[in-house]
Design a protein around this motif. Structure first.
Motif, PDB file in Angstrom:
ATOM      1  N   PRO A  55       1.802 -91.922  53.324  1.00 44.50           N
ATOM      2  CA  PRO A  55       0.508 -91.629  52.979  1.00 44.50           C
ATOM      3  C   PRO A  55      -0.334 -93.118  53.445  1.00 44.50           C
ATOM      4  N   GLU A  56      -1.603 -92.794  53.593  1.00 46.61           N
ATOM      5  CA  GLU A  56      -2.690 -93.565  54.026  1.00 46.61           C
ATOM      6  C   GLU A  56      -2.637 -94.908  52.941  1.00 46.61           C
ATOM      7  N   VAL A  57      -2.833 -96.249  53.398  1.00 44.05           N
ATOM      8  CA  VAL A  57      -3.032 -97.106  52.309  1.00 44.05           C
ATOM      9  C   VAL A  57      -4.317 -97.245  52.030  1.00 44.05           C
ATOM     10  N   GLN A  58      -4.327 -97.287  50.660  1.00 45.57           N
ATOM     11  CA  GLN A  58      -5.790 -97.214  49.969  1.00 45.57           C
ATOM     12  C   GLN A  58      -6.194 -98.711  49.803  1.00 45.57           C
ATOM     13  N   ARG A  59      -5.395 -99.692  49.922  1.00 41.08           N
ATOM     14  CA  ARG A  59      -5.933-101.051  49.528  1.00 41.08           C
ATOM     15  C   ARG A  59      -7.038-101.590  50.857  1.00 41.08           C
ATOM     16  N   GLU A  60      -7.629-102.618  50.808  1.00 45.84           N
ATOM     17  CA  GLU A  60      -8.341-103.038  51.868  1.00 45.84           C
ATOM     18  C   GLU A  60      -7.410-103.421  53.160  1.00 45.84           C
ATOM     19  N   LYS A  61      -7.719-102.952  54.158  1.00 45.60           N
ATOM     20  CA  LYS A  61      -7.093-103.003  55.338  1.00 45.60           C
ATOM     21  C   LYS A  61      -7.350-104.539  55.989  1.00 45.60           C
ATOM     22  N   GLY A  62      -6.165-105.024  56.535  1.00 49.49           N
ATOM     23  CA  GLY A  62      -6.384-106.263  57.134  1.00 49.49           C
ATOM     24  C   GLY A  62      -4.825-107.001  57.617  1.00 49.49           C
ATOM     25  N   MET A  63      -5.044-108.095  57.831  1.00 46.02           N
ATOM     26  CA  MET A  63      -3.851-108.624  58.624  1.00 46.02           C
ATOM     27  C   MET A  63      -3.735-110.064  58.025  1.00 46.02           C
ATOM     28  N   MET A  64      -2.316-110.466  57.938  1.00 47.63           N
ATOM     29  CA  MET A  64      -1.975-111.526  57.245  1.00 47.63           C
ATOM     30  C   MET A  64      -2.402-112.952  58.146  1.00 47.63           C
ATOM     31  N   THR A  65      -2.937-114.018  57.799  1.00 46.46           N
ATOM     32  CA  THR A  65      -3.171-115.082  58.509  1.00 46.46           C
ATOM     33  C   THR A  65      -2.219-115.975  58.851  1.00 46.46           C
ATOM     34  N   THR A  66      -2.354-116.928  59.888  1.00 44.93           N
ATOM     35  CA  THR A  66      -1.141-117.626  60.316  1.00 44.93           C
ATOM     36  C   THR A  66      -0.853-118.617  59.300  1.00 44.93           C
ATOM     37  N   GLU A  67      -1.958-118.794  58.753  1.00 40.63           N
ATOM     38  CA  GLU A  67      -1.559-119.977  57.438  1.00 40.63           C
ATOM     39  C   GLU A  67      -0.842-119.476  56.450  1.00 40.63           C
ATOM     40  N   LEU A  68      -1.372-118.198  56.121  1.00 36.56           N
ATOM     41  CA  LEU A  68      -0.578-117.657  54.900  1.00 36.56           C
ATOM     42  C   LEU A  68       0.954-117.324  55.403  1.00 36.56           C
ATOM     43  N   PHE A  69       1.054-116.648  56.487  1.00 38.91           N
ATOM     44  CA  PHE A  69       2.488-116.247  57.128  1.00 38.91           C
ATOM     45  C   PHE A  69       3.342-117.610  57.204  1.00 38.91           C
ATOM     46  N   ARG A  70       2.676-118.612  57.266  1.00 37.90           N
ATOM     47  CA  ARG A  70       3.528-120.012  57.463  1.00 37.90           C
ATOM     48  C   ARG A  70       3.866-120.538  56.368  1.00 37.90           C
ATOM     49  N   GLN A  71       2.944-120.219  55.029  1.00 34.66           N
ATOM     50  CA  GLN A  71       3.466-120.457  53.884  1.00 34.66           C
ATOM     51  C   GLN A  71       4.583-119.818  53.296  1.00 34.66           C
ATOM     52  N   VAL A  72       4.595-118.289  53.669  1.00 36.40           N
ATOM     53  CA  VAL A  72       5.463-117.338  53.105  1.00 36.40           C
ATOM     54  C   VAL A  72       6.738-117.471  53.467  1.00 36.40           C
ATOM     55  N   ILE A  73       6.941-117.823  55.101  1.00 35.49           N
ATOM     56  CA  ILE A  73       8.198-117.932  55.667  1.00 35.49           C
ATOM     57  C   ILE A  73       8.791-119.285  55.262  1.00 35.49           C
ATOM     58  N   SER A  74       8.100-120.443  54.816  1.00 34.00           N
ATOM     59  CA  SER A  74       8.622-121.491  54.431  1.00 34.00           C
ATOM     60  C   SER A  74       9.307-121.431  52.944  1.00 34.00           C
ATOM     61  N   GLN A  75       8.721-120.440  52.269  1.00 36.07           N
ATOM     62  CA  GLN A  75       9.161-120.214  50.788  1.00 36.07           C
ATOM     63  C   GLN A  75      10.239-119.229  50.814  1.00 36.07           C
ATOM     64  N   VAL A  76      10.258-118.055  51.755  1.00 36.75           N
ATOM     65  CA  VAL A  76      11.336-117.227  51.938  1.00 36.75           C
ATOM     66  C   VAL A  76      12.424-117.465  52.574  1.00 36.75           C
ATOM     67  N   ALA A  77      12.526-118.521  53.593  1.00 38.09           N
ATOM     68  CA  ALA A  77      13.581-118.877  54.193  1.00 38.09           C
ATOM     69  C   ALA A  77      14.866-119.151  53.492  1.00 38.09           C
ATOM     70  N   PRO A  78      14.602-119.888  52.588  1.00 34.25           N
ATOM     71  CA  PRO A  78      15.955-120.357  51.634  1.00 34.25           C
ATOM     72  C   PRO A  78      16.541-119.280  51.050  1.00 34.25           C
ATOM     73  N   LEU A  79      16.015-118.059  50.900  1.00 39.41           N
ATOM     74  CA  LEU A  79      16.131-117.342  49.963  1.00 39.41           C
ATOM     75  C   LEU A  79      16.886-115.952  50.739  1.00 39.41           C
ATOM     76  N   THR A  80      16.629-115.719  51.946  1.00 29.52           N
ATOM     77  CA  THR A  80      17.058-114.426  52.431  1.00 29.52           C
ATOM     78  C   THR A  80      17.584-114.414  53.775  1.00 29.52           C
ATOM     79  N   ASP A  81      18.545-113.528  54.221  1.00 36.03           N
ATOM     80  CA  ASP A  81      19.252-113.292  55.311  1.00 36.03           C
ATOM     81  C   ASP A  81      18.297-113.093  56.491  1.00 36.03           C
ATOM     82  N   GLN A  82      17.186-112.380  56.128  1.00 37.46           N
ATOM     83  CA  GLN A  82      16.507-111.893  57.122  1.00 37.46           C
ATOM     84  C   GLN A  82      14.985-111.503  56.630  1.00 37.46           C
ATOM     85  N   VAL A  83      13.980-111.382  57.339  1.00 44.00           N
ATOM     86  CA  VAL A  83      12.659-110.916  57.173  1.00 44.00           C
ATOM     87  C   VAL A  83      12.453-109.659  58.009  1.00 44.00           C
ATOM     88  N   CYS A  84      11.655-108.781  57.362  1.00 42.87           N
ATOM     89  CA  CYS A  84      11.243-107.341  57.986  1.00 42.87           C
ATOM     90  C   CYS A  84       9.684-107.545  58.122  1.00 42.87           C
TER      91      CYS A  84
END
Length: 306
Positions: free
Chosen positions: A31-60
């Motif tokens: 189904p088509e996404v109903q949320r506002e369309k957009g892309m994750m910023t590099t700054e936010l992605f860096r925050q995300v990865i720094s916090q998920v890296a200790p928790l997960t075997d991999q990211v999709c």
């Protein structure tokens, strides 16, 4: 005698990080996404990865959208590499060109999945030769340059859990003509025509190249009828999702953020995952109780034998 140290087991097997909710296709089964369309910023992605890296075997790098549309994909892969978190990559492959193919050979990527069923769904009358050639050429490059890389050709359009999809026959023939050996061709053809996804979804073609089959499913939505109030799910126990704007959701099927647990950047991820709502959902799954309206409308409660 030397002792090999075992790496500590991570809490989650996978975290879906949606770097973009924009897709270059619009498949009938997605189904088509109903949320506002957009892309994750590099700054936010860096925050995300720094916090998920200790928790997960991999990211999709996908929940909705296709990650190949993101212009900062190379930067994102480098961020994952610095954090030593492997990447599980999913794409329809339509945007695959020389540059993108090179990026997908990055050593931090553990597996690349091409959703081959998406081409016929969007272009039923178009010759897939050029599309498949780009994917096949990438696969052959992977054999030579990244023999450790898993490549999956997905055909997630079966109408029944056992059998085949007639629409797949032409693509399967091209796959077998290119990659099957004389010794295993007959076995591959038989397996592909009588697959039972309740028992086995993957068929190895050669090296680390696999066909991966599954049935279509209906994405859960608050607008759909309730399917049940009891059941369980792997959400929050072995995976969760993070949407393009940093919103944390309990599973990879909450495409509209109907169950927002918190937003990275506003709260630490640990606080979000340990919050009241997340805890109630997880405890409910453990006790076969569905606490969220979206979960009561999700077909996966039927797949898990409820």
């Amino acid at each position: 005698m030397s002792v090999v140290e075992k790496k500590p087991k991570k809490r989650y097997s996978k975290v879906n990080v949606e770097i973009s909710n924009i897709c270059n296709l619009q498949c009938s089964f997605c189904p088509e996404v109903q949320r506002e369309k957009g892309m994750m910023t590099t700054e936010l992605f860096r925050q995300v990865i720094s916090q998920v890296a200790p928790l997960t075997d991999q990211v999709c790098l996908h929940l909705m959208g296709d990650p190949l549309v993101h212009p900062r994909l190379e930067d994102f892969l480098e961020i994952c590499a610095k954090a030593a978190v492997p990447v599980f990559f999913v794409s329809n492959g339509v945007l695959l060109r020389e540059k993108q193919a090179g990026l997908l050979l990055h050593p931090i990527i553990r597996q690349v999945n091409f959703s081959l069923h998406s081409f016929h769904d969007n272009y039923p009358d178009r010759d897939p030769s050029l599309y498949l050639e780009r994917i096949f050429s990438f696969t052959e490059r992977a054999f030579a340059q990244r023999p450790d890389l898993y490549v999956n050709f997905r055909l997630w359009n079966l109408e029944e859990t056992r059998g085949e999809c007639v629409k797949n026959r032409a693509i399967l023939k091209r796959v077998f003509d290119r990659f099957a050996s004389d010794e295993n061709l007959a076995e591959l053809e038989t397996s592909a025509l009588s697959v039972d996804v309740t028992r086995k979804k993957s068929i190895r073609i050669q090296q680390r190249l696999y066909l991966h089959f599954d049935t279509e499913f209906v994405w859960p939505s608050i607008d759909l009828p309730v399917l049940g109030e009891t059941g369980t799910c792997h959400g929050l126990s072995n995976h969760f999702g993070i949407l393009m704007n940093g919103t944390v959701v309990p599973c990879c099927l909450d495409k509209e953020g109907a169950i927002p647990l918190g937003v990275i950047g506003e709260k630490p991820l640990g606080e979000i995952l340990g919050g009241t709502r997340a805890s109630e959902i997880l405890n409910g799954f453990r006790n076969r109780k569905l606490t969220e309206e979206l979960c009561r409308r999700c077909q996966y409660i039927e797949r898990f034998g409820t």
